[in-house]
Design an enzyme around this catalytic site. Structure first.
Site, PDB file in Angstrom:
ATOM      1  N   LYS A   1       0.844  -1.198   0.000  1.00  0.00           N
ATOM      2  CA  LYS A   1       0.000   0.000   0.000  1.00  0.00           C
ATOM      3  C   LYS A   1       0.878   1.248   0.000  1.00  0.00           C
ATOM      4  O   LYS A   1       1.925   1.297   0.653  1.00  0.00           O
ATOM      5  CB  LYS A   1      -0.908  -0.021   1.229  1.00  0.00           C
ATOM      6  CG  LYS A   1      -1.936   1.112   1.270  1.00  0.00           C
ATOM      7  CD  LYS A   1      -2.856   0.970   2.478  1.00  0.00           C
ATOM      8  CE  LYS A   1      -3.865   2.101   2.533  1.00  0.00           C
ATOM      9  NZ  LYS A   1      -4.806   1.961   3.683  1.00  0.00           N
TER      10      LYS A   1
ATOM     11  N   SER B   1      -9.824   2.493   2.853  1.00  0.00           N
ATOM     12  CA  SER B   1      -8.886   3.174   1.967  1.00  0.00           C
ATOM     13  C   SER B   1      -7.961   2.233   1.209  1.00  0.00           C
ATOM     14  O   SER B   1      -7.312   2.627   0.249  1.00  0.00           O
ATOM     15  CB  SER B   1      -8.029   4.142   2.793  1.00  0.00           C
ATOM     16  OG  SER B   1      -7.211   3.429   3.727  1.00  0.00           O
TER      17      SER B   1
ATOM     18  N   SER C   1     -10.441   0.146   7.094  1.00  0.00           N
ATOM     19  CA  SER C   1      -9.844   0.257   5.758  1.00  0.00           C
ATOM     20  C   SER C   1      -9.166  -0.994   5.242  1.00  0.00           C
ATOM     21  O   SER C   1      -8.708  -1.013   4.101  1.00  0.00           O
ATOM     22  CB  SER C   1      -8.846   1.422   5.731  1.00  0.00           C
ATOM     23  OG  SER C   1      -9.540   2.649   5.780  1.00  0.00           O
TER      24      SER C   1
END
Length: 495
Positions: A78, A158, A182
């Site tokens: 990420k 997210s 998330s």
């Protein structure tokens, strides 16, 4: 070779050790899959040279008999994790061009275990969002489609890029972060597994901060066993992080027996909320039956302060974000606005932040600054902190009464269309976190397991919440649920 990227971590590990496949072959298969999946918007910084070098080194380690569990496994990282010499923008324009001179603790541990980095993954800007629509890179897209409908769907947020990449078999696993859901919400939207460990289990050092008392890193994988393998490599005490727990890390994979006979599973009555999809409600009931049939005892429990969780979260998280994001001022690194003649430092701050931060980040920073300001600190922030303590106590009381884990829905609905909430009240988007924020506020571990499909063929997930520091027991319960559900659906390739 094209099917190699569809392997799970555990089977790839065994194949690598047996000499049936090499890490270079696995890596090339994933790189090829990534090149053909631009429409998903999952990978935003590709690192093929690094990947090939790490794969070659992993193959050498395996050949020498030095093969940790992740040795040779290609995965995505990420964009919130700092990776040395590789762009780490947190999907924000304000960090455009930023290449750290250091490695986050979590990625360092993964690389020490032999993992291969394919590249950086899309996300909501500074991890603020539930749909991956606030990214400076553009939207990440869910590989799933509704039956008979070509509408592009959100992969959740997210960690939307991570979820999309794992679900589409672009990588074998990915890292995510979870501040209010998330990891777990996008996992549910894309039919994969995601676990947020206990706060303090994984180091936050080198992960760009959103809300420091809530953020936790965790794995996003194709099943529970893979989550256990990856989580073990990501955990561990880190003296560079003052909130990192100095506790031994168990062998999570070894704890996956699937035997939950005698375990007590709590069903919180407050999680049956108005507006929840009937299909989600039915799935929850099915999940209860699955765990009961596996030998667990099912009990109704009360978490009375649940109704205050969302407003509490959206006071505390923006307040901490306001403090954390104050460092982005155009002085030291990242974007700096061009000033007109006669403009000074205050103009630079204002212009830099106006140009660098997207609308959702600006909204949360302003909310956070407001609740921390003189005259409102006690009315909002201090009150939210007190309610947070009560939410945490609700869970402590349930566990003290003998509950081993708590089963809830992961999301109030399946994945929705990109743009469908664009003009809606922001609260409508925030409601996607209604089942997940309590876990972060209480600092507990939570895992999402794909459990079924809705009437339009989209994946649905259930969430299990565990006792603090007992991720192994939680993963074993999740494993039992996974075995009972037998979820094996994959998105039909359209990209």
């Amino acid at each position: 070779m094209s099917d190699l990227s569809k392997m799970k971590v555990a089977e790839a590990r065994d194949a690598l050790r047996a000499g049936d496949v090499t890490s270079l072959e696995l890596t090339e298969a994933c790189l090829s899959a990534i090149e053909g999946a631009g429409a998903l918007g999952a990978f935003v910084h590709k690192t093929p040279e690094i990947a090939r070098a790490q794969a070659a080194a992993a193959d050498a380690r395996i050949k020498a008999g030095d093969a940790p569990s992740l040795c040779g496994i290609p995965m995505g990282i990420k964009d919130l994790f700092c990776t040395k010499g590789v762009p780490s923008q947190s999907a924000s324009r304000i960090l455009e061009g930023f290449k750290p001179e250091y490695e986050s603790t979590v990625t360092s541990q993964l690389f020490d275990a032999g993992a291969v980095m394919l590249g950086k993954l899309n996300m909501d800007e500074f991890a603020m969002g539930s749909s991956n629509e606030t990214s400076t890179y553009g939207n990440a897209v869910n590989p799933w489609r509704r039956d008979g409908d070509d509408t592009a769907l959100t992969p959740g947020g997210s960690s939307g890029g991570s979820a999309s990449a794992v679900a589409a078999d672009l990588c074998l696993a990915a890292t995510g972060t979870d501040t209010g859901g998330s990891i777990r919400q996008p996992a549910a939207f894309t039919g994969i597994t995601g676990i947020k460990p206990t706060y303090g289990r994984c180091s936050r050092w080198g992960i760009v901060a959103f809300a420091s008392s809530l953020d936790q890193a965790g794995p996003m994988t194709k099943d529970v066993r893979d989550a256990a393998i990856l989580l073990q490599a990501m955990c561990g005490h880190d003296p560079k992080d003052s909130t990192s727990a100095d506790l031994p890390v168990p062998d999570f994979e070894a704890m996956l027996t699937g035997d939950i006979r005698g375990k007590t599973i709590g069903i919180p009555r407050e999680y049956r909320m108005d507006g929840m999809s009937a299909e989600i409600d039915a799935l929850w009931t099915q999940g209860v039956d699955m765990l009961r049939d596996a030998g667990a005892k099912i009990v109704d429990i009360s978490l009375p302060h649940t109704k205050y969780a969302l407003p509490t979260y959206y006071v505390i998280a923006p307040a901490e974000a306001s403090s954390n994001l104050a460092r982005y001022d155009g002085v030291r690194y990242g974007h700096r606005a061009t000033l007109a003649s006669g403009e000074g430092i205050n103009d630079m701050y204002e212009k830099t932040r106006a140009e660098g931060f997207g609308p959702e980040v600006q909204r949360r920073v302003m909310v956070g600054t407001y609740v921390l300001s003189a005259g409102f600190y006690d009315a909002y922030y201090n009150k939210a902190r007190k309610v947070r303590t009560l939410i945490k106590k609700d869970f402590e009381d349930a566990f003290a009464a003998g509950v081993d884990a708590i089963l809830t829905p992961a999301t109030p609905s399946p994945a929705f269309g990109l743009g469908e909430m664009k003009d809606a009240d922001p609260v409508q988007m925030y409601l996607n976190d209604v089942f997940t924020v309590t876990v972060n506020l209480a600092g507990l571990p939570g895992v999402t397991v794909p459990t079924g499909l809705d009437s339009k063929g989209l994946p649905l997930g259930l969430q299990l919440i565990g006792r603090p520091w007992e991720e192994g027991d939680l993963l074993n319960t999740a494993y039992a649920l996974e075995q009972a559900a037998g979820f094996a659906a994959k998105p039909a390739k359209w990209w």
